[in-house]
Structure formats: structure tokens, C-alpha cells
Design a protein around this motif. Sequence first.
Motif, PDB file in Angstrom:
ATOM      1  N   MET A 143       1.078  -1.174  -0.025  1.00  0.00           N
ATOM      2  CA  MET A 143       0.099   0.144   0.033  1.00  0.00           C
ATOM      3  C   MET A 143       1.067   1.363  -0.110  1.00  0.00           C
ATOM      4  SD  MET A 143      -2.857   1.412   2.805  1.00  0.00           S
ATOM      5  CE  MET A 143      -3.715  -0.120   2.763  1.00  0.00           C
ATOM      6  N   ALA A 144       0.715   2.143  -0.867  1.00  0.00           N
ATOM      7  CA  ALA A 144       1.328   3.488  -1.010  1.00  0.00           C
ATOM      8  C   ALA A 144       1.017   4.025   0.214  1.00  0.00           C
ATOM      9  CB  ALA A 144       0.956   4.140  -2.145  1.00  0.00           C
ATOM     10  N   ASP A 145       2.126   4.948   0.710  1.00  0.00           N
ATOM     11  CA  ASP A 145       1.923   5.934   1.386  1.00  0.00           C
ATOM     12  C   ASP A 145       0.983   7.184   1.064  1.00  0.00           C
ATOM     13  OD1 ASP A 145       3.540   4.957   3.922  1.00  0.00           O
ATOM     14  OD2 ASP A 145       5.062   5.132   2.459  1.00  0.00           O
ATOM     15  N   ALA A 146       0.320   7.614   2.204  1.00  0.00           N
ATOM     16  CA  ALA A 146      -0.590   8.916   1.713  1.00  0.00           C
ATOM     17  C   ALA A 146       0.347  10.138   1.316  1.00  0.00           C
ATOM     18  CB  ALA A 146      -1.657   9.187   2.744  1.00  0.00           C
ATOM     19  N   LEU A 147       1.442  10.223   2.113  1.00  0.00           N
ATOM     20  CA  LEU A 147       2.431  11.451   1.933  1.00  0.00           C
ATOM     21  C   LEU A 147       3.781  11.180   2.293  1.00  0.00           C
ATOM     22  CD1 LEU A 147       2.293  14.483   1.563  1.00  0.00           C
ATOM     23  CD2 LEU A 147       2.019  14.765   4.041  1.00  0.00           C
ATOM     24  N   THR A 148       4.500  11.723   1.229  1.00  0.00           N
ATOM     25  CA  THR A 148       5.959  11.330   1.491  1.00  0.00           C
ATOM     26  C   THR A 148       6.668  12.910   1.412  1.00  0.00           C
ATOM     27  OG1 THR A 148       6.060   9.418   0.513  1.00  0.00           O
ATOM     28  CG2 THR A 148       8.203  10.759   0.586  1.00  0.00           C
ATOM     29  N   LEU A 149       7.481  13.330   2.418  1.00  0.00           N
ATOM     30  CA  LEU A 149       8.105  14.739   2.409  1.00  0.00           C
ATOM     31  C   LEU A 149       9.369  14.482   2.139  1.00  0.00           C
ATOM     32  CD1 LEU A 149       6.477  16.458   5.538  1.00  0.00           C
ATOM     33  CD2 LEU A 149       6.149  16.803   2.964  1.00  0.00           C
ATOM     34  N   VAL A 150      10.113  15.224   0.989  1.00  0.00           N
ATOM     35  CA  VAL A 150      11.434  15.418   0.607  1.00  0.00           C
ATOM     36  C   VAL A 150      11.678  16.427   1.038  1.00  0.00           C
ATOM     37  CG1 VAL A 150      13.233  14.903  -1.179  1.00  0.00           C
ATOM     38  CG2 VAL A 150      11.080  13.644  -1.313  1.00  0.00           C
ATOM     39  N   MET A 151      12.772  16.669   2.086  1.00  0.00           N
ATOM     40  CA  MET A 151      13.050  17.997   2.799  1.00  0.00           C
ATOM     41  C   MET A 151      14.496  18.214   2.680  1.00  0.00           C
ATOM     42  SD  MET A 151      10.611  17.222   6.002  1.00  0.00           S
ATOM     43  CE  MET A 151      11.263  15.482   5.857  1.00  0.00           C
ATOM     44  N   PRO A 152      15.024  18.958   1.538  1.00  0.00           N
ATOM     45  CA  PRO A 152      16.571  19.383   1.498  1.00  0.00           C
ATOM     46  C   PRO A 152      16.781  20.377   2.941  1.00  0.00           C
ATOM     47  CG  PRO A 152      15.527  19.549  -0.355  1.00  0.00           C
ATOM     48  CD  PRO A 152      14.299  19.271   0.359  1.00  0.00           C
ATOM     49  N   LEU A 153      17.954  20.233   3.482  1.00  0.00           N
ATOM     50  CA  LEU A 153      18.361  20.860   4.579  1.00  0.00           C
ATOM     51  C   LEU A 153      19.682  21.620   4.245  1.00  0.00           C
ATOM     52  CD1 LEU A 153      17.975  18.157   7.417  1.00  0.00           C
ATOM     53  CD2 LEU A 153      16.317  19.859   6.761  1.00  0.00           C
ATOM     54  N   ARG A 154      19.711  22.907   4.455  1.00  0.00           N
ATOM     55  CA  ARG A 154      21.039  23.499   4.416  1.00  0.00           C
ATOM     56  C   ARG A 154      21.441  23.828   5.850  1.00  0.00           C
ATOM     57  NH1 ARG A 154      23.902  26.555   0.639  1.00  0.00           N
ATOM     58  NH2 ARG A 154      24.609  28.199   1.465  1.00  0.00           N
ATOM     59  N   LYS A 155      23.022  23.959   6.109  1.00  0.00           N
ATOM     60  CA  LYS A 155      23.471  24.056   7.338  1.00  0.00           C
ATOM     61  C   LYS A 155      23.414  25.587   7.541  1.00  0.00           C
ATOM     62  CE  LYS A 155      28.153  24.676   5.642  1.00  0.00           C
ATOM     63  NZ  LYS A 155      28.236  26.033   5.860  1.00  0.00           N
ATOM     64  N   LYS A 156      23.348  26.029   8.749  1.00  0.00           N
ATOM     65  CA  LYS A 156      23.584  27.375   9.162  1.00  0.00           C
ATOM     66  C   LYS A 156      25.009  27.834   8.517  1.00  0.00           C
ATOM     67  CE  LYS A 156      23.058  28.653  13.235  1.00  0.00           C
ATOM     68  NZ  LYS A 156      23.064  29.075  15.045  1.00  0.00           N
ATOM     69  N   GLU A 157      24.898  28.995   8.133  1.00  0.00           N
ATOM     70  CA  GLU A 157      25.940  29.585   7.407  1.00  0.00           C
ATOM     71  C   GLU A 157      27.218  29.688   8.095  1.00  0.00           C
ATOM     72  OE1 GLU A 157      25.515  29.909   4.118  1.00  0.00           O
ATOM     73  OE2 GLU A 157      23.564  29.833   4.446  1.00  0.00           O
ATOM     74  N   ALA A 158      27.363  29.720   9.522  1.00  0.00           N
ATOM     75  CA  ALA A 158      28.501  29.942  10.153  1.00  0.00           C
ATOM     76  C   ALA A 158      28.950  28.432  10.710  1.00  0.00           C
ATOM     77  CB  ALA A 158      28.292  30.967  11.316  1.00  0.00           C
ATOM     78  N   MET A 159      28.446  27.481  10.534  1.00  0.00           N
ATOM     79  CA  MET A 159      28.678  26.167  10.966  1.00  0.00           C
ATOM     80  C   MET A 159      29.359  25.276   9.522  1.00  0.00           C
ATOM     81  SD  MET A 159      25.796  23.340  12.160  1.00  0.00           S
ATOM     82  CE  MET A 159      25.731  23.715  13.806  1.00  0.00           C
ATOM     83  N   SER A 160      30.160  24.509  10.176  1.00  0.00           N
ATOM     84  CA  SER A 160      30.893  23.681   9.310  1.00  0.00           C
ATOM     85  C   SER A 160      29.973  22.378   8.577  1.00  0.00           C
ATOM     86  CB  SER A 160      32.311  23.125   9.846  1.00  0.00           C
ATOM     87  OG  SER A 160      32.098  21.982  11.032  1.00  0.00           O
TER      88      SER A 160
END
Length: 291
Positions: A1-18
Amino acid sequence: MADALTLVMPLRKKEAMSVADFRRYWLDVHVTLPARYPGLRSVFLHLVSFPDSRWPAVDGVSAAPAEADEFHGVPEATFAAMDDLATFQAASHYQMVDGVNFLSEMLAYPSVGTHSETLVDTTDPVPDGHDGLLRHLVFLRRRPDVDVATFRAWVADDLAPALAAHASKVRRHLLEEIEVSLDHPGTVMSKPLDRQYQACVEVAFPDAAALDALVASDAWVKIADGVREHCAAVHAPLVERCIATRHDGHITLAGLRGVTVADLITQLHAENQMNPAVSRIFVQDDGLLPA
């Protein structure tokens, strides 16, 4: 059974963080929060790198984002029912306010129902990131002169099946416009439409030789022609690790204890640390414990 919803979530680090500090915080602090909350079916974390991408460029198509649009991690979260997202949102306050500690940007692309589909998968369904596969997340931006229906039909009926004939795993998502469905205060949560993506395909090969063989074949000529016809951009970071923190409603060791601790427990075969009595110290809901 397919999931009702999938979230694909690109994350970008804090600018001052390595990048290293971003990864440590994400994998050893933050990820122990969402995997505990109700509503989620599964969560997969992808540590990604644009500089290390092995994905072949196609002439005339953007092959890399501007530096300001690069991202450093991509969680994929699935929900069995649409109401489950609201259940998760209501419970996940501490996860949301934690985002400001390590994120400058969190984008949530919804993929509804069968718009997410796994075409082939011979890999471990609960990956810990040590499978040795060559994995990419292939983000696709359609050409402005190509309508949405035509683009989606090409991704679903041509591109993904062509890749699946050669890969160990192909999972594709037909993405809606970004929605602020998970509110991380203090982080950017949207992009102009011309900088958003309309599809994402996870592609895993046994090794680099398998990708090289595809690129040298007649099948790649057809794939490249289709990319030029339908895509303004193909941005495909290398996935350095893929880690499940929750699977089919159950929290994994990585979700329970953090990735570094889970790695140590696994490497040292510390079976006592995986005893349900020990896990119950960290989460009281027996239904959530590792299956």
C-alpha cells in the motif's frame, strides 16, 4: 500500500557552521527527536555532497546548483495517512524549535500517494549507511516550456523505468510546490518557483562500475535525450550515507540513540544495549520499540 504522503526535505546548514558540525548535530542530537513522535511511518536520512557527485552531466542542462542553493542533508519522511501529518505536527514542538540550532534552510516538498513509488529495490530496507552502494538523489527541474503533466509522465514512465533496468534501487517522487508543513522557526522554508524542483529520483548502483556501464550504453543516450527535452536542471548530490531512523512505525537504533552511538553499539556487538529493557529507558511506548 502506498503512503498517503511523502516529504522530501533538503536541509542547508547554518552559514557559520561547518559541514562536519552540521552532520554531528543532525545525526547525534536532532534525529533522536522526530523518530519518537507519533504519526510517522518511516524516516530516511541522506547525507549529501554536491562536490563529490558522480552523476554525469547532460549538455545544455544545469548540472549543479548555485552555491546559495546547495544543501547538505535530505530526510525523507513518510506518512500512512494524511491525518498522520497533523498528529506529528501537534507532537513535534521540540523538534521544530531545535532547527534553528543547525539549519539556515529547511524545504519540504510533498509527494502525494502514488506520486512516490519504488520501482526496484534489492537493498536493505532499513539502511544504516554502511552498504557500500553508489547512491545519488537526482533532483529534476522541468523546462518552463514543458507542462507539468508531460514532465511527470516522462519521469514516471520513461526516466525512472530506464534507470531501474540498471540499478539496485530506484525510488521516484513527483513533487508538489514547497509547503510550510513543518514549521522550523528562524529558518528559511521556501524558494522562488524557478529555483524549486519538480521531481526527485533516488538511484543506487552496486558500485561506480555499474553507473559507468549505464553511461556507456545506448540506454543512456535515450535518457540524456529525454533530460534535454524535459529538464532545465538535474542536480544530483552524492549520498554519502543513507540511514533509517524509523521504519514501518518502529524506531531504529539510530533513531533511539543517535547515529554515532548506534554505530558503536553495532561495531562492538554490544547486544545488551539492544535489549528492550534498555531501549525502554529511552522510549516508554512498547509499540515504538525496534521490531
